[in-house]
Design a protein around this motif. Structure first.
Motif: not given
Length: 477
Positions: A216-220, A475-477
């Motif tokens: 989730d951090l990577l997505a952000r 971005v990943v859903a």
DNA sequence: CTATGGCACGGATT
DNA sequence: AATCCGTGCCATAG
């Protein structure tokens, strides 16, 4: 008299509607699909034959080389050259699966991605594993991810779980690597393992750790936090993040369409396009666009003349047989006519498309001009649905080497999206969606800020507040 | 308070 | 008739 007229009218209408229905059916198939149906037809209908002597499907001349040297000659004025051409790849009726015709799974594998994967793993599959593979492939969503648990599938197929998992593993390691994973994360992990040996182990391990523990951090794109959490130097984390962005995709199925999603290098084309456009330059003359429309089957399709003759000789001696043959011949005639008509329609369609979207073909996404199917239908004098079918499920190879769905020629917002991309690429500091909308309106493009946000997402670009120096992470859903 | 994303509506397209 | 697309409104996060 009136009865006769009515009778003739009915007959006529019947054959016409049959003809129309068949033409429509053919039109909405892509080249590979049509090839399959025609193969079937050839096997079943004795009146239909494939003459191996090859003729140019455009002009009908005997062919000594591909493509037809007469029809595929660049013009001097640089006008696009549009011609039909038979596929070379299908040299005839090879087929390595020499035995049982009863593979029920073939019926389900019309979709090209599925076919493509199946071809790769076919050799490793035991016969009883085939239906399993087919079923799994059917469960893939458009991103190439699996929607169902192996346990469920095993239950449904009444097969041992171990077997299902074995097949699934095969699928996951076929190109494009990572299809058949149950989540983007799992897919990424599979892709990482597949890269073993091409990069250093430390980089791979770090990348894996990031995906597992800090996804989730990577997505952000919060690389600092990742570094803190994993106790790794920021520089290494940055490197690993870049590695992930460049080489992995959470949506393995999308790479297949050559969609813009695959950030980075060209992936190999996974299938053959139905139309191929190249540029042929003759000396200093303006380069002519060469538009090659593929027709299925290598060879010429026709009604078997000996059968037709034999039928006439037979007279009414054997009414049953004659009736049968007559039907076969009729159907064969229908088929050949419809194939010709399909070719004709495709040719006229491409003529319009190429002329209207020439800039797009040469210069890429930004130069796409707005165009709707109904406009094309009007100028061509056919029904809208005809165009819809002709465009549906076909792909086209551009001079750049990309293979894209033909429907891209009708994309209403592609050029605007491209502007958005350009603006963001050139931005000195991260621009908010509102500012991007303003910039666009200065260019005469009026879109709402909400719409900009949507385009941004389509392009896989993060929102302004997460968009710092490094490039965006999908971005990943 | 500002920037975004989700939901849903209405018009256009297929 | 079904689907796609742009947009407005509102909730939420920072």
């Amino acid at each position: 008299m009136q009865q006769l007229r009515q009778f003739v009218g009915n007959e006529l209408r019947q054959t016409t509607t049959a003809h129309l229905a068949q033409t429509m059916a053919f039109l909405q198939l892509n080249t590979t699909e049509l090839e399959n149906t025609l193969m079937n037809e050839l096997n079943q209908n004795p009146a239909l034959e494939l003459v191996d002597e090859r003729r140019c499907p455009t002009c009908g001349r005997k062919l000594t080389q591909h493509p037809c040297p007469t029809c595929a000659r660049p013009t001097d004025d640089g006008a696009p050259v549009i011609y039909l051409s038979t596929r070379q790849s299908f040299g005839g009726r090879d087929d390595s699966s020499g035995e049982d015709r009863s593979d029920s799974y073939e019926a389900h594998t019309r979709e090209s991605l599925e076919e493509f994967i199946l071809k790769q793993i076919a050799a490793e599959l035991a016969r009883e594993e085939r239906p399993i593979a087919a079923y799994i492939l059917m469960q893939l969503d458009e991103d190439g991810l699996l929607t169902e648990e192996p346990v469920e599938m095993a239950a449904y197929l009444r097969a041992p779980l171990a077997t299902v998992e074995r097949v699934l593993t095969l699928i996951q390691h076929a190109e494009p690597v990572g299809v058949g994973a149950r989540s983007p994360i799992e897919s990424l992990l599979i892709q990482i393992e597949a890269l073993q040996g091409t990069v250093t182990d430390s980089l791979r391990n770090l990348a894996r750790a990031i995906i597992v523990d800090a996804f989730d951090l990577l997505a952000r794109n919060d690389l600092r936090q990742i570094a803190r959490q994993l106790r790794s130097p920021l520089a290494s984390v940055e490197q690993a993040a870049r590695f992930i962005q460049r080489n992995l995709t959470p949506y393995p199925g999308r790479a297949y369409w050559g969609d813009g999603k695959t950030s980075g290098e060209e992936l190999p084309a996974y299938h053959e396009a139905d139309v191929n456009i190249t540029m042929q330059q003759r000396g200093a003359a303006p380069s002519a666009l060469m538009v090659e429309i593929f027709t299925p089957l290598a060879g010429t399709l026709r009604v078997n003349p000996t059968l037709r003759a034999a039928m006439q000789e037979l007279g009414d001696q054997d009414a049953g047989k004659q009736e049968k043959w007559a039907q076969a011949v009729e159907r064969a005639t229908l088929i050949t006519k419809c194939v010709q008509q399909r070719n004709h329609t495709m040719r006229r369609l491409m003529e319009i498309l190429v002329n209207h979207q020439k800039d797009f073909i040469l210069n890429g996404d930004g130069s796409l001009k707005p165009l709707t199917r109904s406009v094309v239908a009007k100028t061509l004098g056919v029904h809208e649905s005809t165009i819809s079918r002709a465009v549906a499920s076909k792909t086209i190879g551009l001079p750049s080497g990309r293979i894209v769905p033909l429907s891209k020629f009708f994309d209403r917002s592609l050029s605007v999206r491209d502007r958005v991309r350009q603006i963001i690429e050139a931005e000195p500091r991260p621009l908010t969606d509102d500012e991007i909308a303003d910039a666009l309106s200065r260019d005469g493009i009026d879109v709402a800020r909400r719409t900009v946000a949507k385009y941004r997402n389509m392009l896989g670009i993060l929102p302004a507040n997460l968009r710092h120096r490094p490039a965006a992470v999908p971005v990943v859903a």
